[in-house]
Design a protein around this motif. Structure first.
Motif, PDB file in Angstrom:
ATOM      1  N   ASN A  77     -20.405  17.337   3.810  1.00  0.00           N
ATOM      2  CA  ASN A  77     -18.892  16.965   2.412  1.00  0.00           C
ATOM      3  C   ASN A  77     -19.582  16.754   1.177  1.00  0.00           C
ATOM      4  OD1 ASN A  77     -17.213  14.874   1.321  1.00  0.00           O
ATOM      5  ND2 ASN A  77     -16.809  14.317   3.020  1.00  0.00           N
ATOM      6  N   GLU A  78     -19.245  18.192   0.369  1.00  0.00           N
ATOM      7  CA  GLU A  78     -19.491  18.088  -1.268  1.00  0.00           C
ATOM      8  C   GLU A  78     -19.168  17.013  -2.118  1.00  0.00           C
ATOM      9  OE1 GLU A  78     -18.595  22.300  -0.199  1.00  0.00           O
ATOM     10  OE2 GLU A  78     -19.989  22.110   1.017  1.00  0.00           O
ATOM     11  N   ALA A  79     -17.562  16.472  -1.225  1.00  0.00           N
ATOM     12  CA  ALA A  79     -17.084  15.585  -2.306  1.00  0.00           C
ATOM     13  C   ALA A  79     -18.586  13.853  -2.493  1.00  0.00           C
ATOM     14  CB  ALA A  79     -15.620  14.757  -1.788  1.00  0.00           C
ATOM     15  N   TRP A  80     -18.721  13.977  -0.840  1.00  0.00           N
ATOM     16  CA  TRP A  80     -19.814  12.875  -1.085  1.00  0.00           C
ATOM     17  C   TRP A  80     -21.229  13.178  -1.529  1.00  0.00           C
ATOM     18  CZ3 TRP A  80     -18.331  11.293   4.521  1.00  0.00           C
ATOM     19  CH2 TRP A  80     -17.217  10.677   4.409  1.00  0.00           C
ATOM     20  N   LYS A  81     -22.329  14.704  -1.754  1.00  0.00           N
ATOM     21  CA  LYS A  81     -22.867  15.126  -1.765  1.00  0.00           C
ATOM     22  C   LYS A  81     -22.566  16.448  -3.119  1.00  0.00           C
ATOM     23  CE  LYS A  81     -27.541  16.749   0.148  1.00  0.00           C
ATOM     24  NZ  LYS A  81     -28.044  15.602  -0.769  1.00  0.00           N
ATOM     25  N   PRO A  82     -22.418  16.217  -3.816  1.00  0.00           N
ATOM     26  CA  PRO A  82     -22.487  17.364  -4.621  1.00  0.00           C
ATOM     27  C   PRO A  82     -23.049  18.252  -5.296  1.00  0.00           C
ATOM     28  CG  PRO A  82     -22.026  15.126  -5.876  1.00  0.00           C
ATOM     29  CD  PRO A  82     -21.884  14.459  -4.768  1.00  0.00           C
ATOM     30  N   ASP A  83     -22.774  19.475  -5.365  1.00  0.00           N
ATOM     31  CA  ASP A  83     -23.792  20.428  -5.608  1.00  0.00           C
ATOM     32  C   ASP A  83     -24.605  19.977  -6.928  1.00  0.00           C
ATOM     33  OD1 ASP A  83     -22.915  22.348  -3.623  1.00  0.00           O
ATOM     34  OD2 ASP A  83     -22.235  23.299  -4.937  1.00  0.00           O
ATOM     35  N   ILE A  84     -23.996  19.679  -8.285  1.00  0.00           N
ATOM     36  CA  ILE A  84     -24.518  18.976  -9.236  1.00  0.00           C
ATOM     37  C   ILE A  84     -24.246  17.744  -9.127  1.00  0.00           C
ATOM     38  CG2 ILE A  84     -24.553  19.065 -11.380  1.00  0.00           C
ATOM     39  CD1 ILE A  84     -23.191  21.676 -11.080  1.00  0.00           C
ATOM     40  N   LEU A  85     -25.231  17.442  -9.767  1.00  0.00           N
ATOM     41  CA  LEU A  85     -25.846  15.699  -9.309  1.00  0.00           C
ATOM     42  C   LEU A  85     -24.817  14.462 -10.467  1.00  0.00           C
ATOM     43  CD1 LEU A  85     -29.425  14.775  -8.984  1.00  0.00           C
ATOM     44  CD2 LEU A  85     -27.952  14.363  -6.999  1.00  0.00           C
TER      45      LEU A  85
END
Length: 326
Positions: A214-222
């Motif tokens: 889930n990229e909302a919880w673990k985004p590509d850019i910190l």
């Protein structure tokens, strides 16, 4: 195993199907309100087991992250361990609408989340467990074991723990203390970072990696942290250097780090987040019983490295646990 059932609220929560599906379930624990309002902790476990386990393992995730490492969880379950993971307050499953991601003023705030998970594990009948902490979760878990050790926790395993800042000397010695001091009075001030999606590109199946999450919880850019977060991490690192962990510690990290000027290919075979030399330097000082293992080609999260590296990571943990009689 201990068949005593705890009466704590954490132990009484019902389990429901988790977003990972399959054999994963979750339960939510309501925590006391903090400076930002309502707070919850989410505990996930896999019901998969090859035999009746005697030891449980609790996974604590890192910064801008959450638990999604199904392969690792099932590996432990298939090898006789009960697997649990905690999504800390304001992270992943525990992030509430309108809440500021990973907002924290002291890493000890997470002690209540770890306590809740341990209460649940004990209520499930276990009197022996091991904590596995990754990155900032490794820092938090180490601080927890140094300051609030529980008899039920028999050992600590660390996957690239955040024991020092991966910054130039001037930034570490002047800028971080300055931001930390500001964070005491103005914790919400943003600390701007240089955007870099290189690590995410080695992980995500949307790019060149093999993992779906889930990229909302673990985004590509910190996301940019705030000064309060910097202060919390800095205080925890300093406190840990004045403390000692009494249980056996397995310290694991990549054999190399990505450094400024390295080509993009190195992101696929080194730690792109932390300085592994600092992990080793400070990790060896965590206690009297530290076993140190470096993995060639490992990523920051060793569990997300290429198959041969993560299989070596799995074997190392299993062999070490058995050597401890766990």
């Amino acid at each position: 195993m201990d068949n005593h059932n705890s009466e704590s609220p954490a132990a009484q929560r019902p389990w429901q199907r988790d977003c990972l599906g399959g054999d994963f379930v979750q339960t939510v624990v309501e925590q006391p309100r903090d400076y930002a309002g309502q707070v919850i902790t989410t505990v996930v476990k896999t019901k998969r087991a090859s035999a009746r386990p005697a030891v449980a393992l609790l996974y604590v995730h890192g910064f801008s992250d959450y638990f999604f490492q199904k392969e690792m969880a099932r590996m432990f379950a298939d090898n006789g361990y009960a697997f649990y993971a905690v999504d800390l307050r304001k992270y992943g499953r525990s992030l509430l609408p309108g809440q500021k991601m990973f907002q924290v003023r002291d890493l000890r705030e997470y002690f209540d989340d770890i306590d809740a998970a341990i209460d649940i594990i004990k209520s499930d009948g276990f009197d022996s467990l091991v904590i596995l902490g990754h990155s900032t979760g490794g820092l938090t878990s180490s601080l927890y074991m140094a300051e609030k050790p529980q008899p039920v926790v028999k050992a600590l395993m660390l996957n690239s723990p955040f024991l020092d800042w991966n910054l130039p000397w001037l930034h570490r010695t002047i800028l971080v203390p300055l931001v930390s001091a500001v964070g005491r009075f103005f914790p919400s001030i943003k600390v701007r970072q240089t955007p870099d999606a290189g690590y995410a590109e080695t992980l995500s199946a949307r790019h060149s990696g093999e993992w779906c999450y889930n990229e909302a919880w673990k985004p590509d850019i910190l996301p940019d942290p705030d000064a309060g977060w910097v202060r919390a991490v800095n205080k925890a690192q300093k406190a840990l250097r004045r403390s000692k962990i009494c249980v056996q510690v397995l310290l694991m990290f990549s054999a190399d780090s990505v450094r400024k000027g390295d080509d993009r290919e190195k992101y696929f075979r080194a730690d792109a987040i932390l300085d592994v030399r600092a992990i080793s330097r400070y990790g060896r000082r965590l206690g009297k019983h530290v076993t140190e293992v470096a993995f060639d080609g490992g990523l920051h999260d060793l569990a997300l490295s290429r198959p041969d590296v993560r299989n070596a990571f799995y074997r190392t943990m299993l062999q070490w646990l058995r050597k401890q009689g766990l």
